[in-house]
Design a protein around this motif. Structure first.
Motif, PDB file in Angstrom:
ATOM      1  N   ASP A 123      13.338 -30.226 -28.744  1.00  0.00           N
ATOM      2  CA  ASP A 123      12.956 -30.794 -29.724  1.00  0.00           C
ATOM      3  C   ASP A 123      14.036 -29.716 -31.634  1.00  0.00           C
ATOM      4  OD1 ASP A 123      11.204 -32.246 -28.592  1.00  0.00           O
ATOM      5  OD2 ASP A 123       9.376 -30.556 -28.628  1.00  0.00           O
ATOM      6  N   GLN A 124      13.838 -28.378 -30.632  1.00  0.00           N
ATOM      7  CA  GLN A 124      14.667 -27.409 -31.727  1.00  0.00           C
ATOM      8  C   GLN A 124      15.964 -28.337 -32.029  1.00  0.00           C
ATOM      9  OE1 GLN A 124      13.057 -23.437 -31.032  1.00  0.00           O
ATOM     10  NE2 GLN A 124      11.115 -23.416 -31.868  1.00  0.00           N
ATOM     11  N   ALA A 125      16.940 -27.811 -31.254  1.00  0.00           N
ATOM     12  CA  ALA A 125      18.574 -28.258 -30.750  1.00  0.00           C
ATOM     13  C   ALA A 125      18.144 -29.286 -31.723  1.00  0.00           C
ATOM     14  CB  ALA A 125      18.774 -27.961 -29.686  1.00  0.00           C
ATOM     15  N   ILE A 126      17.090 -30.465 -31.154  1.00  0.00           N
ATOM     16  CA  ILE A 126      17.543 -32.065 -31.681  1.00  0.00           C
ATOM     17  C   ILE A 126      17.385 -31.566 -33.473  1.00  0.00           C
ATOM     18  CG2 ILE A 126      16.665 -34.519 -31.743  1.00  0.00           C
ATOM     19  CD1 ILE A 126      16.462 -34.155 -28.815  1.00  0.00           C
ATOM     20  N   ALA A 127      16.384 -31.405 -33.452  1.00  0.00           N
ATOM     21  CA  ALA A 127      16.188 -31.475 -35.354  1.00  0.00           C
ATOM     22  C   ALA A 127      16.856 -30.589 -35.567  1.00  0.00           C
ATOM     23  CB  ALA A 127      14.642 -30.219 -35.401  1.00  0.00           C
ATOM     24  N   ARG A 128      17.762 -29.062 -35.534  1.00  0.00           N
ATOM     25  CA  ARG A 128      18.798 -28.944 -35.570  1.00  0.00           C
ATOM     26  C   ARG A 128      19.789 -30.343 -36.123  1.00  0.00           C
ATOM     27  NH1 ARG A 128      17.422 -24.593 -33.297  1.00  0.00           N
ATOM     28  NH2 ARG A 128      18.642 -24.503 -31.412  1.00  0.00           N
ATOM     29  N   ALA A 129      20.410 -30.254 -34.788  1.00  0.00           N
ATOM     30  CA  ALA A 129      21.527 -31.426 -34.892  1.00  0.00           C
ATOM     31  C   ALA A 129      21.197 -32.338 -35.368  1.00  0.00           C
ATOM     32  CB  ALA A 129      21.251 -32.114 -33.693  1.00  0.00           C
ATOM     33  N   GLN A 130      20.328 -32.948 -36.246  1.00  0.00           N
ATOM     34  CA  GLN A 130      20.294 -34.402 -36.852  1.00  0.00           C
ATOM     35  C   GLN A 130      20.445 -33.352 -37.983  1.00  0.00           C
ATOM     36  OE1 GLN A 130      16.391 -36.000 -36.751  1.00  0.00           O
ATOM     37  NE2 GLN A 130      16.896 -36.937 -34.553  1.00  0.00           N
ATOM     38  N   ALA A 131      19.735 -31.756 -38.688  1.00  0.00           N
ATOM     39  CA  ALA A 131      20.133 -31.806 -40.098  1.00  0.00           C
ATOM     40  C   ALA A 131      21.201 -31.566 -40.104  1.00  0.00           C
ATOM     41  CB  ALA A 131      19.240 -30.562 -40.389  1.00  0.00           C
ATOM     42  N   ASP A 132      22.455 -30.983 -39.127  1.00  0.00           N
ATOM     43  CA  ASP A 132      23.319 -30.540 -39.522  1.00  0.00           C
ATOM     44  C   ASP A 132      24.335 -31.679 -39.354  1.00  0.00           C
ATOM     45  OD1 ASP A 132      22.964 -28.296 -39.178  1.00  0.00           O
ATOM     46  OD2 ASP A 132      23.248 -27.672 -36.964  1.00  0.00           O
ATOM     47  N   ALA A 133      24.184 -32.866 -38.667  1.00  0.00           N
ATOM     48  CA  ALA A 133      25.168 -33.980 -38.878  1.00  0.00           C
ATOM     49  C   ALA A 133      24.599 -34.879 -40.559  1.00  0.00           C
ATOM     50  CB  ALA A 133      24.512 -35.135 -37.469  1.00  0.00           C
ATOM     51  N   ALA A 134      23.455 -34.697 -40.452  1.00  0.00           N
ATOM     52  CA  ALA A 134      23.293 -35.502 -41.952  1.00  0.00           C
ATOM     53  C   ALA A 134      23.806 -34.222 -43.388  1.00  0.00           C
ATOM     54  CB  ALA A 134      21.774 -34.810 -42.003  1.00  0.00           C
ATOM     55  N   ASN A 135      24.163 -32.861 -43.130  1.00  0.00           N
ATOM     56  CA  ASN A 135      24.792 -31.952 -43.936  1.00  0.00           C
ATOM     57  C   ASN A 135      25.990 -32.600 -43.707  1.00  0.00           C
ATOM     58  OD1 ASN A 135      21.661 -30.712 -44.582  1.00  0.00           O
ATOM     59  ND2 ASN A 135      22.141 -29.891 -43.356  1.00  0.00           N
ATOM     60  N   ALA A 136      26.345 -32.592 -43.067  1.00  0.00           N
ATOM     61  CA  ALA A 136      27.741 -33.060 -42.367  1.00  0.00           C
ATOM     62  C   ALA A 136      28.322 -34.309 -42.668  1.00  0.00           C
ATOM     63  CB  ALA A 136      28.571 -33.324 -41.147  1.00  0.00           C
ATOM     64  N   ALA A 137      27.506 -35.427 -42.352  1.00  0.00           N
ATOM     65  CA  ALA A 137      27.786 -36.393 -43.759  1.00  0.00           C
ATOM     66  C   ALA A 137      27.868 -36.100 -45.105  1.00  0.00           C
ATOM     67  CB  ALA A 137      27.036 -37.759 -42.615  1.00  0.00           C
ATOM     68  N   THR A 138      26.837 -35.991 -45.375  1.00  0.00           N
ATOM     69  CA  THR A 138      26.808 -35.586 -47.105  1.00  0.00           C
ATOM     70  C   THR A 138      27.967 -34.953 -47.389  1.00  0.00           C
ATOM     71  OG1 THR A 138      24.034 -35.421 -47.048  1.00  0.00           O
ATOM     72  CG2 THR A 138      25.342 -34.592 -48.637  1.00  0.00           C
ATOM     73  N   SER A 139      27.970 -33.932 -47.187  1.00  0.00           N
ATOM     74  CA  SER A 139      29.339 -32.862 -47.264  1.00  0.00           C
ATOM     75  C   SER A 139      30.199 -33.953 -47.543  1.00  0.00           C
ATOM     76  CB  SER A 139      29.076 -31.743 -46.643  1.00  0.00           C
ATOM     77  OG  SER A 139      28.884 -31.139 -46.476  1.00  0.00           O
ATOM     78  N   ALA A 140      30.700 -35.111 -46.494  1.00  0.00           N
ATOM     79  CA  ALA A 140      32.058 -35.381 -46.099  1.00  0.00           C
ATOM     80  C   ALA A 140      31.979 -36.934 -47.296  1.00  0.00           C
ATOM     81  CB  ALA A 140      32.276 -35.476 -44.866  1.00  0.00           C
ATOM     82  N   ALA A 141      31.002 -36.932 -47.557  1.00  0.00           N
ATOM     83  CA  ALA A 141      30.520 -38.435 -49.046  1.00  0.00           C
ATOM     84  C   ALA A 141      30.976 -38.051 -49.859  1.00  0.00           C
ATOM     85  CB  ALA A 141      29.627 -39.299 -48.331  1.00  0.00           C
ATOM     86  N   ALA A 142      30.763 -36.356 -49.928  1.00  0.00           N
ATOM     87  CA  ALA A 142      30.379 -35.437 -51.713  1.00  0.00           C
ATOM     88  C   ALA A 142      32.272 -35.648 -51.489  1.00  0.00           C
ATOM     89  CB  ALA A 142      30.147 -34.690 -51.651  1.00  0.00           C
ATOM     90  N   ALA A 143      32.931 -34.694 -50.725  1.00  0.00           N
ATOM     91  CA  ALA A 143      34.671 -34.291 -50.863  1.00  0.00           C
ATOM     92  C   ALA A 143      35.446 -35.117 -50.760  1.00  0.00           C
ATOM     93  CB  ALA A 143      34.356 -33.524 -49.751  1.00  0.00           C
ATOM     94  N   SER A 144      35.122 -36.653 -49.422  1.00  0.00           N
ATOM     95  CA  SER A 144      36.468 -37.909 -49.017  1.00  0.00           C
ATOM     96  C   SER A 144      36.068 -38.429 -50.868  1.00  0.00           C
ATOM     97  CB  SER A 144      35.723 -38.029 -48.693  1.00  0.00           C
ATOM     98  OG  SER A 144      35.989 -37.621 -47.399  1.00  0.00           O
ATOM     99  N   GLY A 145      34.754 -38.827 -51.812  1.00  0.00           N
ATOM    100  CA  GLY A 145      34.491 -39.447 -52.512  1.00  0.00           C
ATOM    101  C   GLY A 145      35.079 -39.721 -53.679  1.00  0.00           C
ATOM    102  N   PRO A 146      34.284 -39.095 -55.212  1.00  0.00           N
ATOM    103  CA  PRO A 146      34.759 -38.947 -56.285  1.00  0.00           C
ATOM    104  C   PRO A 146      35.147 -37.321 -56.273  1.00  0.00           C
ATOM    105  CG  PRO A 146      32.116 -39.373 -55.406  1.00  0.00           C
ATOM    106  CD  PRO A 146      32.570 -39.326 -54.679  1.00  0.00           C
ATOM    107  N   ALA A 147      34.746 -36.362 -55.878  1.00  0.00           N
ATOM    108  CA  ALA A 147      35.572 -35.451 -56.265  1.00  0.00           C
ATOM    109  C   ALA A 147      37.229 -35.313 -55.742  1.00  0.00           C
ATOM    110  CB  ALA A 147      34.831 -34.320 -55.173  1.00  0.00           C
TER     111      ALA A 147
END
Length: 433
Positions: A343-367
């Motif tokens: 349960d803890q590993a899935i929660a961390r993996a979900q957060a990591d994937a969401a944070n990485a997607a947010t960072s990728a969208a920001a770094a690859s987009g307007p910035a």
């Protein structure tokens, strides 16, 4: 310097509007320069193809398949009954007096058959079935582990390709900047030190290009080892650039039915069956026999029947049952620990994937678009004498750092997403369900 800052602000505003109205082209995804390396020309080698090839040559899958076959054979062995025995005895032979020779021979031929009591056979079958289910789950785990290994190696190779393209572009820009500095110095509009600065930047860019070429070679070699053959053509840039929009809270955690939990459940099932087997082995078995005895002196034949029961005097099976019960308790406790960890590993993996997607969208987009536009304006302004060389170099460093951040974010997203898929992979349906 204030003119460069003004250009940066203007470029950011323009890029934000363009990002809202247009989408990246398929030829050059976010963070990917337009230039391409001649060594990477040709049709792309997709991640699905890599997974297909890896599944054919993987020694881990071959070992898991052998384990399944061994468990199935063990199931057949567990269902076999004890073999009967044939006994031949000769008495009153080779003695003295009337027992000399074979005159008083008594020959006995008997057949004995062990009879299992207490449900031993069904208990063995239950243990074998549980181990077969565990082997099937382990085979699925091997497939999931292979998938994450392939995706990780593919993403690392794709990121290396992207960095190589970026390095080519940076080397080209560094050479253009050097030529522009030479023109300015020859025209008497700048100090000769600008040529030296530009030449240092060119040398560093060429060295970075060589490093990225070696990194890509190693990454593609690592991927080729996993799939069992050399890679021809570039990797799928669209797959590497694609990042879905992830918003809102994390999804509900459903660890039940995942591969990790299925393995823990299978271990508990094996322990349960082992307790039943240990309990059944405390019941003594019977051995019955029947035969015929021939007496040489009278030429008569007599029937013989036998029955034997072991006496559980020294080993009554209590210690084996205590051992099996303790192992069952351990398996049950380990299952509960695994449930918490998953349960803890899935929660961390979900957060990591969401944070990485947010960072990728920001770094690859307007910035990234703003950094590219600012660098373009700085190059034009430097050639026209409106910006200084330090302003140009600062804009180029910002562009290079933004491109690297975009590539790193995309790589982190694909690795995090693969890890999340591994943790949430569903277990196959086994015969015990």
């Amino acid at each position: 310097m204030h003119r460069l800052f003004a250009a940066l602000l203007a470029a950011t505003a323009c890029a934000s509007i363009a990002q809202a109205q247009t989408t990246p082209s398929a030829e050059a995804g976010p963070g990917q320069p337009q230039s391409t390396s001649p060594a990477l020309a040709g049709p792309s080698f997709t991640v699905d193809r890599a997974l297909e090839l890896a599944g054919v040559v993987s020694p881990a899958l071959e070992a898991a398949s052998a384990d399944v076959r061994a468990a199935e054979a063990g199931r057949q062995v567990a269902g076999l009954r004890p073999n009967p025995s044939v006994t031949v005895e000769a008495e009153n032979v080779g003695g003295s007096g009337q027992y000399r020779g074979t005159r008083s021979l008594e020959a006995t031929t008997s057949l004995t058959l062990p009879i299992e009591l207490g449900g031993k056979r069904s208990a063995r079958i239950a243990v074998a079935d549980a181990r077969t289910d565990r082997a099937a789950i382990q085979a699925a785990i091997a497939q999931a582990d292979l998938r994450i290994s392939v995706v990780r190696a593919y993403a690392e190779a794709a990121s290396a390709e992207r960095r190589l393209v970026t390095a080519h572009d940076q080397a080209r820009i560094a050479n253009e900047t050097l030529r522009a500095a030479q023109v300015r110095v020859q025209a008497g509009r700048a100090s000769p030190i600008e040529v030296q600065r530009a030449d240092v930047a060119r040398v560093n860019a060429d060295a970075a290009l060589l490093r990225e070429e070696r990194t890509l070679e190693v990454a593609r070699f690592s991927l080729s080892r996993i799939i069992g053959q050399p890679i021809s053509g570039p990797l799928d840039a669209d797959w590497f650039s694609h990042v879905p929009a992830i918003y809102g809270p994390l999804r509900p955690i459903e660890s039940a039915g995942t591969l990790v939990m299925a393995a823990a459940d299978a271990d508990l099932a094996i322990a349960d069956a082992s307790v039943r087997l240990a309990r059944s082995q405390r019941v003594p078995d019977l051995t019955v026999g029947a035969g015929a005895r021939r007496l040489e002196q009278t030429n008569d034949t007599a029937a013989i029947f036998s029955l034997s029961i072991p006496i559980p005097l020294f080993n009554n099976g209590r210690a084996a049952l205590s051992q099996a019960s303790a192992e069952r308790q351990r398996a049950d406790a380990q299952r509960r620990v695994t449930a918490l960890d998953v349960d803890q590993a899935i929660a961390r993996a979900q957060a990591d994937a969401a944070n990485a997607a947010t960072s990728a969208a920001a770094a690859s987009g307007p910035a990234l678009a703003a950094a590219e536009e600012a660098a373009r304006i700085a190059r034009i302004g430097y050639r026209e004498g409106k910006f200084g060389q330090l302003d140009l170099l600062d804009a180029e460093r910002t562009l290079a750092a933004t491109r690297a951040a975009a590539i790193d974010a995309l790589l982190s997203y694909h690795i995090a997403q693969a890890q999340l898929e591994r943790l949430t992979a569903r277990a196959p349906v086994t015969q015990g369900e």
